[in-house]
Motif scaffolding. Structure first.
Motif, short mmCIF file in Angstrom:
data_model
loop_
_atom_site.label_atom_id
_atom_site.label_comp_id
_atom_site.label_asym_id
_atom_site.label_seq_id
_atom_site.Cartn_x
_atom_site.Cartn_y
_atom_site.Cartn_z
N GLU A 25 0.85 -1.19 0.00
CA GLU A 25 0.00 0.00 0.00
C GLU A 25 0.88 1.25 0.00
O GLU A 25 1.98 1.26 0.57
CB GLU A 25 -0.96 0.02 1.19
N TYR A 26 0.38 2.27 -0.67
CA TYR A 26 1.10 3.53 -0.80
C TYR A 26 0.10 4.54 -1.35
O TYR A 26 -0.75 4.19 -2.17
CB TYR A 26 2.29 3.36 -1.78
N PRO A 27 0.15 5.80 -0.91
CA PRO A 27 -0.84 6.77 -1.39
C PRO A 27 -0.90 6.81 -2.92
O PRO A 27 0.13 6.70 -3.58
CB PRO A 27 -0.34 8.09 -0.82
N PRO A 28 -2.12 6.92 -3.47
CA PRO A 28 -3.39 7.20 -2.79
C PRO A 28 -4.09 5.97 -2.22
O PRO A 28 -5.17 6.10 -1.66
CB PRO A 28 -4.23 7.83 -3.90
N LEU A 29 -3.49 4.78 -2.38
CA LEU A 29 -4.13 3.56 -1.88
C LEU A 29 -3.61 3.30 -0.47
O LEU A 29 -2.46 2.91 -0.28
CB LEU A 29 -3.80 2.37 -2.80
N LEU A 30 -4.46 3.54 0.51
CA LEU A 30 -4.09 3.34 1.90
C LEU A 30 -5.08 2.40 2.57
O LEU A 30 -6.29 2.52 2.40
CB LEU A 30 -4.07 4.67 2.66
N VAL A 31 -4.55 1.45 3.33
CA VAL A 31 -5.37 0.50 4.08
C VAL A 31 -5.22 0.76 5.57
O VAL A 31 -6.18 0.72 6.33
CB VAL A 31 -4.99 -0.95 3.74
N GLY A 32 -4.00 1.01 6.00
CA GLY A 32 -3.73 1.27 7.41
C GLY A 32 -2.52 2.16 7.56
O GLY A 32 -2.18 2.96 6.68
N GLY A 33 -1.80 1.97 8.66
CA GLY A 33 -0.65 2.82 8.94
C GLY A 33 0.59 2.49 8.13
O GLY A 33 1.48 3.34 7.98
N PRO A 51 -6.83 2.88 -8.56
CA PRO A 51 -7.62 3.44 -9.65
C PRO A 51 -7.35 4.94 -9.82
O PRO A 51 -7.36 5.70 -8.85
CB PRO A 51 -9.07 3.19 -9.21
N GLY A 52 -7.07 5.35 -11.04
CA GLY A 52 -6.83 6.76 -11.34
C GLY A 52 -5.40 7.21 -11.14
O GLY A 52 -5.05 8.32 -11.55
N ALA A 53 -4.58 6.38 -10.51
CA ALA A 53 -3.18 6.76 -10.27
C ALA A 53 -2.33 6.43 -11.50
O ALA A 53 -2.67 5.55 -12.30
CB ALA A 53 -2.64 6.03 -9.04
N LEU A 54 -1.21 7.13 -11.63
CA LEU A 54 -0.29 6.87 -12.73
C LEU A 54 0.48 5.57 -12.47
O LEU A 54 0.76 5.21 -11.32
CB LEU A 54 0.71 8.02 -12.86
N LEU A 55 0.83 4.87 -13.54
CA LEU A 55 1.61 3.64 -13.40
C LEU A 55 3.04 3.96 -12.96
O LEU A 55 3.67 3.17 -12.26
CB LEU A 55 1.62 2.86 -14.70
N GLU A 56 3.55 5.11 -13.37
CA GLU A 56 4.88 5.55 -12.94
C GLU A 56 4.88 7.06 -12.83
O GLU A 56 4.34 7.76 -13.70
CB GLU A 56 5.97 5.10 -13.91
N GLU A 57 5.47 7.56 -11.76
CA GLU A 57 5.59 9.01 -11.58
C GLU A 57 6.72 9.33 -10.64
O GLU A 57 7.20 8.46 -9.88
CB GLU A 57 4.28 9.60 -11.05
N GLN A 58 7.17 10.56 -10.68
CA GLN A 58 8.12 11.09 -9.72
C GLN A 58 7.32 11.96 -8.76
O GLN A 58 6.75 12.98 -9.17
CB GLN A 58 9.19 11.91 -10.42
N SER A 59 7.22 11.55 -7.51
CA SER A 59 6.39 12.25 -6.54
C SER A 59 7.18 12.54 -5.28
O SER A 59 7.71 11.62 -4.65
CB SER A 59 5.15 11.41 -6.20
N GLU A 60 7.31 13.82 -4.93
CA GLU A 60 8.05 14.24 -3.74
C GLU A 60 9.48 13.70 -3.74
O GLU A 60 10.02 13.34 -2.71
CB GLU A 60 7.31 13.79 -2.47
N GLY A 61 10.07 13.63 -4.93
CA GLY A 61 11.44 13.16 -5.07
C GLY A 61 11.58 11.66 -5.13
O GLY A 61 12.69 11.13 -5.26
N VAL A 62 10.46 10.92 -5.05
CA VAL A 62 10.48 9.46 -5.04
C VAL A 62 9.95 8.94 -6.37
O VAL A 62 8.91 9.40 -6.86
CB VAL A 62 9.60 8.91 -3.89
N ALA A 106 2.01 -1.36 -9.72
CA ALA A 106 1.76 -2.60 -10.46
C ALA A 106 0.26 -2.87 -10.53
O ALA A 106 -0.38 -3.08 -9.50
CB ALA A 106 2.45 -3.77 -9.76
N PRO A 107 -0.32 -2.88 -11.74
CA PRO A 107 -1.73 -3.24 -11.86
C PRO A 107 -1.92 -4.71 -11.50
O PRO A 107 -1.07 -5.56 -11.80
CB PRO A 107 -2.05 -3.00 -13.34
#
Length: 401
Positions: free
Chosen positions: A5-13, A40-51, A56-57
């Motif tokens: 899990e990783y934003p925007p897909l979050l399940v818990g902490g 859903p709606g997220a990019l398959l690859e991106e540079q976000s906050e330096g990361v 993976a679909p």
């Protein structure tokens, strides 16, 4: 870095932890790639906050989760995660593979062998701990075996508390010199709600003349929400007009709703400013867990400026000092829970002192730059342990996969 899990897909902490850690490592100058599940709606690859984030679909066949058995789904997910990770590392050099929990174990092993680099594993919780030592079904026992395998294969195992170090070394026979405690971090600024948002949350959830008590987390048995609900009538008797808000979702939600009084609100899964505002609007935030490896949500509430009452179990007993940064009560004891919360709600000066000291400690002791620095030290330790005896590693920047 591999995480289910990783934003925007979050399940818990876990997802919030990986996101914050990856960003802190990137800001410190390290090259970080996170491979995770697609949302859903997220990019398959991106540079976000330096990361660099690779998502993976999931494969087309549906793998249903029934009775809590998610092994078939997890196996299929690891195939998709592995393929995405192998594409991501093509033509690039990485020094460390960092896996978060058993759900990324198979992909992590494949990537480690493919790259020929050390493996670091963070164990956020264990299947045995979640079930209080009881592994009732075949899938529970298999998850326990995967966790044991991951710990055995990792060059270094990171845990979030001394409590978890004891659990991992005892249950999985991990040598003490391969286990490192790196506590979870909290962004103090991120959890400061705007006054207007706090006022709106009070208007939405609180009564006109009573205090507001809240909880946020996954609605599963080990989070202990049933004990908060059992204590709620006594609290309402002492504080007329008191309201309780339960934020979150999970398989135990329907059973909890059947236990709840009409003045208890189930707010569903809250994120971002909505969750921050609820915490800041509360007169007391309660963490009634039966099992809690760390208890990051208690620090998040403290960062929001809210006094906390926590079960004295696991990592919670380490990060909240009774009578100084919050109050404790024995886990699984609704009477004691009601007494602890009463102590907070009945003395505003005491509650404010607890909240101020807790927030100061969050900023001083649990900031992400420090957590990232400690994590890099573990990476370096793993690389030194895996290196040939005559090879000296000296690299200030660790590419993390």
């Amino acid at each position: 870095m591999l995480s289910w899990e990783y934003p925007p897909l979050l399940v818990g902490g876990l997802g919030r932890h990986v996101h914050a850690l990856a960003g802190a490592l990137a800001r410190a100058g390290h090259d970080v790639t996170v491979v995770t599940r697609h949302a859903p709606g997220a990019l398959l690859e991106e540079q976000s906050e330096g990361v660099r984030v690779i998502r993976a679909p999931e494969d087309t066949p549906r793998y249903e989760v029934a009775g809590g058995d998610m092994l078939a789904w997890a196996t299929a997910f690891n195939h998709a995660l592995t393929r995405a990770a192998l594409r991501a590392v093509r033509g690039k050099r990485f020094d460390v593979v960092h896996a978060h929990d058993w759900l990324a174990a198979h992909a992590a092993m494949t990537l480690r062998d493919h790259l020929g680099v050390p493996l670091v594993a963070t164990v956020h919780a264990t299947e045995s701990g979640r079930h209080q030592g009881w592994l009732p079904a075949a899938h529970n026992r298999t998850i326990d075996d995967i966790e044991r395998w991951l710990c055995a294969e990792a060059d270094r195992v990171i845990v979030c508390s001394e409590y978890m170090r004891g659990e991992v070394t005892r249950h999985f026979d991990v040598p003490a010199d391969r286990t490192e405690v790196v506590r979870n971090g909290v962004d103090g600024l991120r959890w400061r709600a705007r006054p207007r948002a706090v006022a709106a949350a009070r208007l939405t959830y609180a009564g006109d003349d009573g205090p507001l008590v809240s909880f946020a987390g996954r609605l599963v048995y080990e989070k202990g929400v049933q004990h908060l609900l059992a204590a709620a009538p006594a609290l309402r008797d002492r504080f007329p007009g008191l309201r309780v808000v339960i934020a979150g979702d999970g398989p135990y939600r329907r059973e909890l709703q059947l236990l709840a009084e009409p003045w208890v609100t189930f707010a569903g899964f809250l994120t971002g400013h909505d969750l921050t505002a609820l915490m800041a609007a509360s007169d007391c935030y309660v963490v009634p867990s039966i099992y809690e490896p760390f208890g990051m949500v208690a620090l998040e509430a403290a960062a929001a400026g809210t006094p906390v009452a926590v079960a004295a179990t696991g990592g919670l007993a380490e990060i909240v000092e009774h009578g100084v940064t919050g109050v404790h009560f024995p886990p699984g004891d609704p009477v004691a829970l009601a007494g602890a919360v009463t102590g907070v709600l009945g003395d505003r000066g005491y509650a404010r002192a607890l909240a101020l000291e807790a927030r100061a400690r969050v900023i001083d002791d649990y900031n992400w730059p420090a957590i990232a620095e400690q994590t890099v030290a573990v990476y370096d330790s793993a690389r030194l342990a895996a290196a040939p005896p005559d090879l000296v590693i000296a690299s200030p920047r660790v590419p993390v996969g």
